[in-house]
Design an enzyme around this catalytic site. Structure first.
Site, PDB file in Angstrom:
ATOM      1  N   GLU A  19      42.917 -35.170 -11.834  1.00 44.71           N
ATOM      2  CA  GLU A  19      43.182 -35.292 -13.223  1.00 44.71           C
ATOM      3  C   GLU A  19      44.074 -34.225 -13.622  1.00 44.71           C
ATOM      4  OE1 GLU A  19      39.275 -34.769 -15.449  1.00 44.71           O
ATOM      5  OE2 GLU A  19      40.256 -35.375 -17.186  1.00 44.71           O
ATOM      6  N   ARG A  54      38.776 -34.816 -29.543  1.00 51.27           N
ATOM      7  CA  ARG A  54      37.955 -34.783 -28.510  1.00 51.27           C
ATOM      8  C   ARG A  54      36.521 -35.762 -28.981  1.00 51.27           C
ATOM      9  NH1 ARG A  54      37.353 -31.664 -22.442  1.00 51.27           N
ATOM     10  NH2 ARG A  54      37.796 -33.514 -21.611  1.00 51.27           N
ATOM     11  N   GLU A  65      42.048 -24.939 -20.104  1.00 51.54           N
ATOM     12  CA  GLU A  65      40.724 -24.957 -18.952  1.00 51.54           C
ATOM     13  C   GLU A  65      41.271 -24.686 -17.430  1.00 51.54           C
ATOM     14  OE1 GLU A  65      38.164 -28.415 -19.401  1.00 51.54           O
ATOM     15  OE2 GLU A  65      39.459 -29.011 -21.363  1.00 51.54           O
ATOM     16  N   ASP A  75      43.703 -38.153 -18.955  1.00 53.03           N
ATOM     17  CA  ASP A  75      43.008 -38.059 -19.990  1.00 53.03           C
ATOM     18  C   ASP A  75      43.505 -37.848 -21.089  1.00 53.03           C
ATOM     19  OD1 ASP A  75      41.305 -36.805 -22.012  1.00 53.03           O
ATOM     20  OD2 ASP A  75      39.864 -36.195 -20.269  1.00 53.03           O
ATOM     21  N   HIS A  89      40.628 -41.276 -18.917  1.00 51.68           N
ATOM     22  CA  HIS A  89      39.685 -40.845 -20.043  1.00 51.68           C
ATOM     23  C   HIS A  89      39.947 -40.952 -21.418  1.00 51.68           C
ATOM     24  CE1 HIS A  89      37.518 -38.022 -16.716  1.00 51.68           C
ATOM     25  NE2 HIS A  89      36.958 -39.271 -16.870  1.00 51.68           N
ATOM     26  N   GLU A 139      34.942 -40.422 -22.270  1.00 52.28           N
ATOM     27  CA  GLU A 139      34.502 -38.861 -22.128  1.00 52.28           C
ATOM     28  C   GLU A 139      34.756 -38.220 -23.143  1.00 52.28           C
ATOM     29  OE1 GLU A 139      35.426 -35.823 -18.360  1.00 52.28           O
ATOM     30  OE2 GLU A 139      36.929 -36.267 -19.762  1.00 52.28           O
ATOM     31  N   HIS A 158      43.673 -34.490 -22.950  1.00 56.15           N
ATOM     32  CA  HIS A 158      44.497 -33.443 -22.370  1.00 56.15           C
ATOM     33  C   HIS A 158      46.214 -33.667 -22.587  1.00 56.15           C
ATOM     34  CE1 HIS A 158      41.034 -31.695 -20.681  1.00 56.15           C
ATOM     35  NE2 HIS A 158      40.733 -32.776 -19.919  1.00 56.15           N
TER      36      HIS A 158
END
Ligand code: LER
Ligand code: MN
Length: 274
Positions: free
Chosen positions: A151, A218, A157, A186, A212, A247, A189
């Site tokens: 990913e 988010r 992160e 994702d 994702h 997600e 991201h």
């Protein structure tokens, strides 16, 4: 394109609208919402009855899209890089168990935060260490017929592999482009790190193996400023047949996520079919 949503089997996660104790209700909700699969968060295999979980999926006609593995980083300090030899070996062992479980469930295995945090100043050494840690896992996954999903995760992160293009470059040039390693892209991201969504999708091509879904903040799709339906249409038109998996945080509320998932997926399907 198929759809799945996060379901956690052992420890609660902010990415599922059901607690671990309620995971069977989570499977019922996925089925009732018209999705094809559950993305299962599995931290470890102590006391986990995978046969029961497989039967619970099958009873509902659901698949497991991928095994989400990152909880063990926070809970046990597991990481493929940047930790003691002992913890690295434990992490290798845990991934072999995830690969065995994925072979049994017919799913993929995610490598997300378990790659390690790295640092900007040690980027080259970190990626070399990640390559050395991933090559034996790719061999094992290939023997078992399982795809590993690496990913792309934003810089707040981890310092390693933040954008789709950096992740693609690592898979192709450092790992030697094995068939059993794909990319998990994702959208949350990517909105932070990628130059442009369509450029990333085109660059990844067939290496894109899982998506994702979450909006810019988010939250559930539609509560931020991304055109996620448009992104999915572009992915679908490129020939993608794998999963798009929710997600997102339980925002604006658990109730909204539970109630809006089914209608949102139906509306995206109507656009791509119409
Ligand atoms: C894992 O899929 C991910 O996207 C991370 O940001 C989890 O914190
Ligand atoms: Mn993700």
């Amino acid at each position: 394109m198929k759809f799945s949503a996060t379901v956690t089997l052992q420890y609660d996660t902010p990415f599922s609208p059901f607690s671990a104790a309620e995971y069977v209700q989570g499977l019922d909700w996925i089925k009732a919402s018209g999705l094809e699969g559950a993305e299962l968060c599995i931290s470890h295999y102590n006391g986990l009855d995978l046969g029961l979980v497989k039967a619970q999926l099958e009873e509902r006609g659901l698949s497991c899209s991928t095994i989400s593995t990152g909880q063990a980083r926070g809970l046990e300090g597991l990481s493929l890089t940047g930790v003691s030899q002992d913890l690295q070996e434990k992490t290798q062992q845990r991934f072999r168990q995830h690969i065995d479980a994925a072979a049994y469930l017919g799913s993929k295995v995610t490598i997300g935060l378990m790659r390690g945090g790295g640092s900007v100043s040690t980027a080259q050494e970190d990626l070399k260490a990640l390559r050395e840690a991933m090559l034996p896992l790719a061999d094992y996954a290939s023997q078992k017929g399982v795809t590993l999903l690496l990913e792309a995760i934003n810089r707040y992160e981890t310092a390693m592999l933040n954008s789709a293009e950096a992740t693609l470059d690592f898979v192709v040039h450092s790992l030697g482009n094995p068939d059993c390693v794909g990319i998990l892209w994702d959208v949350f991201h990517a909105n932070i790190e990628d130059i442009e969504f369509r450029r990333s999708i085109d660059a990844m091509g067939k290496k894109l193996q899982h998506v994702h879904l979450a909006d810019s903040n988010r939250k559930f799709p539609g509560y931020g400023h991304l055109d996620i339906a448009g992104v999915l249409k572009y992915i679908e038109d490129s020939g993608y047949g794998e999963y798009a998996s929710f997600e997102c945080l339980n925002l604006p509320s658990v109730k909204a996520v539970r109630e809006e998932t089914g209608p949102w997926v139906a509306s995206v399907r109507a656009v791509s079919e119409g």
